[in-house]
Write a protein that holds these residues in place. Sequence first.
Motif, short mmCIF file in Angstrom:
data_model
loop_
_atom_site.label_atom_id
_atom_site.label_comp_id
_atom_site.label_asym_id
_atom_site.label_seq_id
_atom_site.Cartn_x
_atom_site.Cartn_y
_atom_site.Cartn_z
N ARG A 223 0.87 -1.18 0.00
CA ARG A 223 0.00 0.00 0.00
C ARG A 223 0.90 1.23 0.00
N LEU A 224 0.64 2.14 -0.92
CA LEU A 224 1.51 3.29 -1.13
C LEU A 224 0.83 4.58 -0.65
N GLU A 225 1.63 5.51 -0.19
CA GLU A 225 1.09 6.78 0.26
C GLU A 225 0.64 7.65 -0.90
N ASP A 226 1.36 7.57 -1.99
CA ASP A 226 1.05 8.44 -3.13
C ASP A 226 1.43 7.75 -4.42
N MET A 227 0.48 7.05 -5.01
CA MET A 227 0.74 6.36 -6.27
C MET A 227 -0.13 6.95 -7.36
N PRO A 228 0.41 7.10 -8.56
CA PRO A 228 -0.42 7.56 -9.67
C PRO A 228 -1.58 6.61 -9.95
N ALA A 229 -2.35 6.92 -10.95
CA ALA A 229 -3.61 6.22 -11.22
C ALA A 229 -3.41 4.73 -11.45
N ASP A 230 -4.48 3.98 -11.18
CA ASP A 230 -4.48 2.54 -11.37
C ASP A 230 -4.31 2.15 -12.83
#
Length: 367
Positions: A223-230
Amino acid sequence: MNRPDIVIVGGGIAGASLGGVLAETARVLILEMEDSAGYHATGRSVAFWEETYGGPVVQPLTTASGALLESPDPDFFDGSFLSPRRTLHIGRAGDEGLRDALLADFAGAVELQPVDPASLVPGLRPDWVLGVLEPSCRDIDVAALHQAYLRRFRKLGGEMRLGARLEHAERQGDGWRIETGDGPIECGLLVNAAGAWADDVAVACGVAPVGITPYRRTVVQLRLEDMPADEMPLVMDMQGGFYFKPEGQGRIWLTPHDEVASPPCDAAPEELAIAQAIDRFQAAVDWRIAAVERKWAGLRSFAPDRVPVYGFEPAVEGFFWFAGQGGFGIQTAPAAALLGASLLTGGAVPQAIASLDIAAYAPERFR
């Protein structure tokens, strides 16, 4: 079922897909040693369909399966098993040879586009300067595919026995006598679709193994704090050090692309492999990791030449190999099942797989 025509050993995607085709014309029994089918490799897939994955010999099987996965028979499944993804192959300075080989190996067969990788992966670290986009890559709904084949199999009269391990089998008359914990079974043809256990099953049937080796592959969900779109592509290191793909907003599935030889077993992840995966991931992107949410491992089983083994054993009558699918057994399942059924029954080769080089997969190459 009294004396089935065909017994398939293994109820994962290989046995389920083959059974789903064979049951149209034959009485088929699937023996699955676990209490649920697809427990091992099938249930632990990272779930993508990628034409270049597995190399040029596997690619025709994958490509032939694409249309069958995208637009299956509506009596089989209502909708597509695929959804958009794309792959971005990335490399550093010095990986130009790997990039050029990728482009050359699949020229004219798979659409590949040299690109600037930073334009597709926000947060990609600046030393990743090489990129090749594979637009055709798709995600696969593995559970839906496996269950659809099993439903089709049962609808056509096929029978599956769970918790039924093949202990010994021998050729008798014009067929086989199989000993299981539930008692003996007699059949005409015996299919070895046992995945990581394929060589063990062969030995139990008096057949020489072909050298199918299971290798452990570790996967972790972050789980990432700030990931671009799926909608981002699956990202693959050209050197084979890792790959990762979005799995819902804010989460990815990541593997260090490990291949550790293993006995056939209920594979478990090792902490060193998880640490390697995270280290390689952080060397690729600057996304902050909030948590390790899940981790698992599965076994990918390869023949010595890393090409699947489909066909009758030349030294033992009535024994059929359907094994060695490596990490591409799910994405090639529809075409492989048609091929296996055609070889088993001696029927016409379906148009969907007419261009395949059947000899490339034959067990004779090991004898």
